[in-house]
Write a protein that holds these residues in place. Structure first.
Motif, PDB file in Angstrom:
ATOM      1  N   CYS A   1       0.811  -1.219   0.000  1.00 43.05           N
ATOM      2  CA  CYS A   1       0.000   0.000   0.000  1.00 43.05           C
ATOM      3  C   CYS A   1       0.850   1.277   0.000  1.00 43.05           C
ATOM      4  O   CYS A   1       0.392   2.321  -0.459  1.00 43.05           O
TER       5      CYS A   1
ATOM      6  N   SER B   1      -8.089   6.076   6.276  1.00 44.24           N
ATOM      7  CA  SER B   1      -7.157   5.015   6.673  1.00 44.24           C
ATOM      8  C   SER B   1      -7.340   4.650   8.141  1.00 44.24           C
ATOM      9  O   SER B   1      -7.334   3.469   8.517  1.00 44.24           O
TER      10      SER B   1
ATOM     11  N   GLY C   1     -10.549   2.649   8.568  1.00 40.92           N
ATOM     12  CA  GLY C   1     -10.343   1.278   8.111  1.00 40.92           C
ATOM     13  C   GLY C   1      -9.474   0.482   9.067  1.00 40.92           C
ATOM     14  O   GLY C   1      -9.733  -0.704   9.337  1.00 40.92           O
ATOM     15  N   PHE C   2      -8.446   1.135   9.603  1.00 36.29           N
ATOM     16  CA  PHE C   2      -7.556   0.463  10.547  1.00 36.29           C
ATOM     17  C   PHE C   2      -8.330   0.035  11.794  1.00 36.29           C
ATOM     18  O   PHE C   2      -8.162  -1.086  12.296  1.00 36.29           O
TER      19      PHE C   2
ATOM     20  N   CYS D   1      -4.760  -0.494   5.301  1.00 37.66           N
ATOM     21  CA  CYS D   1      -5.210   0.792   5.860  1.00 37.66           C
ATOM     22  C   CYS D   1      -4.103   1.475   6.660  1.00 37.66           C
ATOM     23  O   CYS D   1      -4.028   2.708   6.698  1.00 37.66           O
TER      24      CYS D   1
END
Length: 509
Positions: free
Chosen positions: A69, A89, A92-93, A119
């Protein structure tokens, strides 16, 4: 990525300080997750009914996904805006951290760790970019120092926090603790950072290059992860994966060198200083991370340590690195960085040689001393190596070079994790067979029987002793190979020409 505008003037000093602390915290969380699972692998493996070797997929899947990524970070930031990418991010993390904690099978947790890595990849460079945007030039060095400290502190605290949680709560909580931090960072970013959002524009993306990158790295990592369970190249699947990884890699190189907007700018490798620098980084980081993976497992599986105490032994290196970091930063301008780097790597090689003489009778401090002394060398190769490699490329290539540097470092971690556990496992089997072939167990069995052990119990005690000695002998070989890699890296760095002038290391995520 440096800030060239005056966006810092849009925030008050108080908001800047709060935002800076939040960004440092976000970076700390992502770096922490790289090592927090290391000491918890035996707990997770036992809970899920899988082997410790399979448990290490939890480590490698995260590192590989993060590496894949990283090259996308610059495109994402320009396409959607730095603040928006940071918040997406982080969300999502947090989501994938929750799913990791809820996982009940190996397949589920590996998939969720991949999501976590995808993420988490942009969070490190995005937090760094935002720090550069919100602080004026005279304060940036101090804030980058704070950011760098979280990068060193994360690997130090990971094994300790992961060990304590696994021993006293449950391994699930090593992932659940990310949720309140992720929520705090998202809310703070929404409240504090919106004024410094960057402009967006549509950019072409190299989808073919990205697909090839995922393909060859995926094939390589699957081959490394399952190879030790399938007799390596004696299994047709491993042969097929190796061929696919090799062909995919070659096609990827050809495509990226001819693409107008490559996902990974391979042209930076034309600079000898950069090439030797990142090759040195990959060698030494792979050798260093091998110990972070194998030591906690050996301590728990063979030496009877709890995850907490295994975490303390592992973490001593990063703790002393924190002490030495300020000294290293001041020395960069006064000493040829190649001298600093090679001296540090030779010192770390000597520490690996010291650990290659560990025995099953070693106590806590006998195991900790080489870890403690190794830490003093860490900043003297990490910080100067970044300076050397980035000063070797053109200013316009700094961001690409920094991304490539981070990509190779993360891939070195993933590959070394798989390789070292293969070498350690194979070495244990060889050592056990050699000891079993010359062992005269009759006298020992007789003494144990006289002490009240049954014949079966006596055999089990002797077998356990042989297993314990085989584990430490094999691990000593691992550290011996680590020493060779460190010394090789110390020599390779001298292929780089002496750096001239200053470099903006703000892109070195």
């Amino acid at each position: 990525m440096a800030a060239s505008d005056d966006s810092f003037s849009l925030l008050s000093p108080r908001r800047r300080l709060l935002a800076g602390l939040v960004l440092a915290l976000s970076n700390f969380m992502v770096v922490l997750d790289l090592t927090i699972a290391n000491v918890s692998v035996p707990h997770i493996a036992g809970n899920m009914g899988i082997t410790p070797d399979q448990g290490t997929w939890i480590i490698t899947s995260y590192a590989v996904a993060e590496a894949i990524c990283v090259p996308l970070t610059g495109w994402l930031a320009q396409r959607f805006g730095v603040v928006r990418v940071f918040m997406m991010s982080m969300a999502g993390f947090g989501l994938f951290s929750l799913l990791c904690g809820l996982s009940v099978t190996l397949g589920m947790i590996v998939v969720c760790r991949i999501g976590q890595g995808l993420c988490g990849g942009p969070i490190m460079p995005m937090s760094q970019t935002l720090l550069m945007r919100i602080f004026p030039p005279e304060q940036r060095a101090k804030m980058m120092g704070l950011w760098a400290m979280t990068t060193l502190l994360g690997p130090a605290m990971g094994p300790i926090i992961g060990g304590y949680i696994s021993d006293n709560w449950s391994w699930h909580w090593i992932f659940f603790i990310n949720l309140p931090i992720a929520a705090l960072c998202i809310m703070a970013a929404a409240a504090l950072l919106k004024p410094v959002e960057t402009e967006t524009r549509k950019l072409p993306i190299d989808f073919a290059g990205l697909a090839l990158l995922v393909f060859w790295i995926g094939c390589l990592q699957i081959m490394l992860d399952i190879g030790r369970d399938r007799d390596w190249f004696g299994d047709p699947l491993i042969v097929i994966l190796a061929i696919m990884a090799g062909v995919g890699f070659l096609v990827f190189i050809i495509w990226e060198l001819t693409e107008e907007h490559p996902i990974v700018d391979l042209r930076v490798f034309r600079h000898v200083g950069f090439t030797s620098g990142v090759f040195t980084l990959a060698l030494c980081f792979g050798a260093y991370f091998a110990s972070i993976v194998v030591v906690p497992q050996w301590l728990q599986l063979s030496m009877g340590y709890t995850a907490t105490w295994a975490g303390f032994v592992t973490a001593f290196t990063a703790m002393t690195a924190l002490i030495a970091a300020p000294i290293s930063g001041r020395m960069i301008a006064r000493v040829d960085v190649r001298i600093s780097i090679s001296s540090a790597l030779i010192w770390m090689g000597i520490m690996a040689f010291w650990r290659a003489h560990w025995t099953s009778g070693a106590d806590f401090w006998a195991l900790s001393y080489p870890q403690i002394f190794q830490g003093f060398a860490m900043p003297f190769f990490m910080i100067p190596l970044t300076t050397l490699s980035l000063s070797s490329v053109l200013p316009s290539e700094t961001a690409s070079a920094a991304g490539m540097q981070n990509f190779l470092r993360t891939m070195a971690i993933a590959i070394s994790t798989s390789v070292v556990l293969t070498v350690w496992g194979d070495g244990q089997r060889v050592s056990r067979n050699e000891m079993a072939s010359v062992l005269q167990a009759g006298d020992a069995q007789a003494q144990l029987s006289a002490s009240g052990f049954s014949m079966e119990q006596a055999r089990q005690v002797i077998s356990n002793m042989v297993d314990q000695e085989a584990a430490v002998i094999s691990m000593n070989y691992v550290f011996f190979f680590s020493m060779i890699l460190m010394f090789l890296a110390a020599a390779v760095i001298w292929l780089a020409p002496k750096p001239t002038g200053k470099v903006d290391t703000s892109a070195a995520h």
